[in-house]
Design an enzyme around this catalytic site. Structure first.
Site, mmCIF file in Angstrom:
data_model
loop_
_atom_site.group_PDB
_atom_site.id
_atom_site.type_symbol
_atom_site.label_atom_id
_atom_site.label_comp_id
_atom_site.label_asym_id
_atom_site.label_seq_id
_atom_site.Cartn_x
_atom_site.Cartn_y
_atom_site.Cartn_z
ATOM 1 N N LEU A 90 0.875 -1.163 0.000
ATOM 2 C CA LEU A 90 0.000 0.000 0.000
ATOM 3 C C LEU A 90 0.915 1.217 0.000
ATOM 4 O O LEU A 90 1.797 1.317 0.843
ATOM 5 C CB LEU A 90 -0.912 0.018 1.228
ATOM 6 C CG LEU A 90 -1.987 1.094 1.231
ATOM 7 C CD1 LEU A 90 -3.257 0.573 1.878
ATOM 8 C CD2 LEU A 90 -1.542 2.351 1.912
ATOM 9 N N VAL A 92 1.186 5.650 -1.184
ATOM 10 C CA VAL A 92 0.554 6.894 -1.620
ATOM 11 C C VAL A 92 1.641 7.826 -2.130
ATOM 12 O O VAL A 92 2.681 8.002 -1.482
ATOM 13 C CB VAL A 92 -0.220 7.550 -0.447
ATOM 14 C CG1 VAL A 92 -0.783 8.901 -0.840
ATOM 15 C CG2 VAL A 92 -1.333 6.615 0.037
ATOM 16 N N GLY A 98 -0.954 12.457 3.577
ATOM 17 C CA GLY A 98 -1.614 13.296 4.578
ATOM 18 C C GLY A 98 -3.018 13.715 4.188
ATOM 19 O O GLY A 98 -3.655 14.493 4.894
ATOM 20 N N GLY A 102 -4.474 6.927 1.747
ATOM 21 C CA GLY A 102 -4.104 5.606 2.258
ATOM 22 C C GLY A 102 -5.296 4.918 2.897
ATOM 23 O O GLY A 102 -5.503 3.714 2.727
ATOM 24 N N ASP A 128 1.617 -7.142 6.547
ATOM 25 C CA ASP A 128 2.865 -7.044 7.298
ATOM 26 C C ASP A 128 3.273 -5.574 7.251
ATOM 27 O O ASP A 128 3.773 -5.103 6.231
ATOM 28 C CB ASP A 128 3.952 -7.924 6.680
ATOM 29 C CG ASP A 128 5.224 -7.923 7.502
ATOM 30 O OD1 ASP A 128 5.344 -7.100 8.443
ATOM 31 O OD2 ASP A 128 6.114 -8.724 7.196
ATOM 32 N N GLN A 133 6.140 1.772 13.249
ATOM 33 C CA GLN A 133 5.475 3.065 13.114
ATOM 34 C C GLN A 133 4.165 2.971 12.324
ATOM 35 O O GLN A 133 3.289 3.819 12.460
ATOM 36 C CB GLN A 133 6.394 4.091 12.420
ATOM 37 C CG GLN A 133 7.635 4.437 13.199
ATOM 38 C CD GLN A 133 8.783 3.451 12.996
ATOM 39 O OE1 GLN A 133 8.624 2.369 12.443
ATOM 40 N NE2 GLN A 133 9.953 3.819 13.487
ATOM 41 N N TYR A 138 -3.019 0.598 11.007
ATOM 42 C CA TYR A 138 -3.858 -0.586 10.827
ATOM 43 C C TYR A 138 -4.724 -0.872 12.057
ATOM 44 O O TYR A 138 -5.857 -1.316 11.938
ATOM 45 C CB TYR A 138 -2.997 -1.797 10.464
ATOM 46 C CG TYR A 138 -2.396 -1.659 9.087
ATOM 47 C CD1 TYR A 138 -3.184 -1.819 7.954
ATOM 48 C CD2 TYR A 138 -1.056 -1.338 8.914
ATOM 49 C CE1 TYR A 138 -2.655 -1.663 6.679
ATOM 50 C CE2 TYR A 138 -0.514 -1.193 7.644
ATOM 51 C CZ TYR A 138 -1.322 -1.357 6.530
ATOM 52 O OH TYR A 138 -0.795 -1.196 5.277
#
Length: 172
Positions: A90, A92, A98, A102, A128, A133, A138
């Site tokens: 994933l 962006v 910001g 995402g 994973d 950070q 998630y």
């Protein structure tokens, strides 16, 4: 800005994408289409409807087999591998970071996991996070540690019941 999320095609401009992580940029530029052609993984890209070839972000999904069931009441002591979906990547683009893209990409991945579960089967979506950070991103969607007994392992999962709830909320 109106955003569309669709499967990666040859018309999308992969070379201009830059999320700030070289490995993620290179995957999109060099491997994503080949993996899709070989039915290994599918990459979905977010684009502005006004500029449909410019990639603002992407996620990649692949099938996943869970040989050790997650610590969850529905799967305890299940003796066989279980089907799941893996969010392999994933990312962006720097120009969109910001701005919650995402989040939109993650919700799209969750929705697509629900579709897989409805068509064949999947116990949930695995990811994973790669670095500690990223874990809170998630966790806010209900992702759980895949192996709570091993804190050094960052893999997480979202049970299918939670995927269904997230997808239903997103569609409202």
């Amino acid at each position: 800005m109106s955003i569309i999320i669709e499967e990666l095609t040859p018309t999308h401009d992969r070379k201009a994408f830059d999320c700030g992580v070289n490995a993620l940029n290179q995957f999109l530029q060099r491997q994503a289409r080949q993996k899709a052609a070989k039915q290994i993984a599918k990459t979905y890209v977010a684009c502005a409807s006004a500029e449909p070839t410019a990639i603002l972000g992407y996620h990649t999904l692949t099938g996943y087999s869970v040989t050790t069931a997650p610590d969850h009441k529905d799967y305890k002591k299940y003796p066989h591998p279980l089907n799941a979906v893996k969010l392999a990547r994933l990312a962006v683009d720097r120009t969109q970071q910001g701005q919650r893209l995402g989040e939109r990409l993650l919700v799209d991945a969750i929705y697509r996991t629900v579709l897989v579960a409805e068509q064949i089967s999947a116990i949930g979506l695995f990811v994973d996070p790669m670095t500690p950070q990223v874990v809170p991103f998630y966790q806010q969607y209900g992702f759980l540690p895949a192996d709570p007994g091993d804190p050094s392992r960052l893999e997480m999962w979202l049970p299918i019941k939670t995927c269904i709830a997230v997808a239903a909320t997103a569609c409202e």
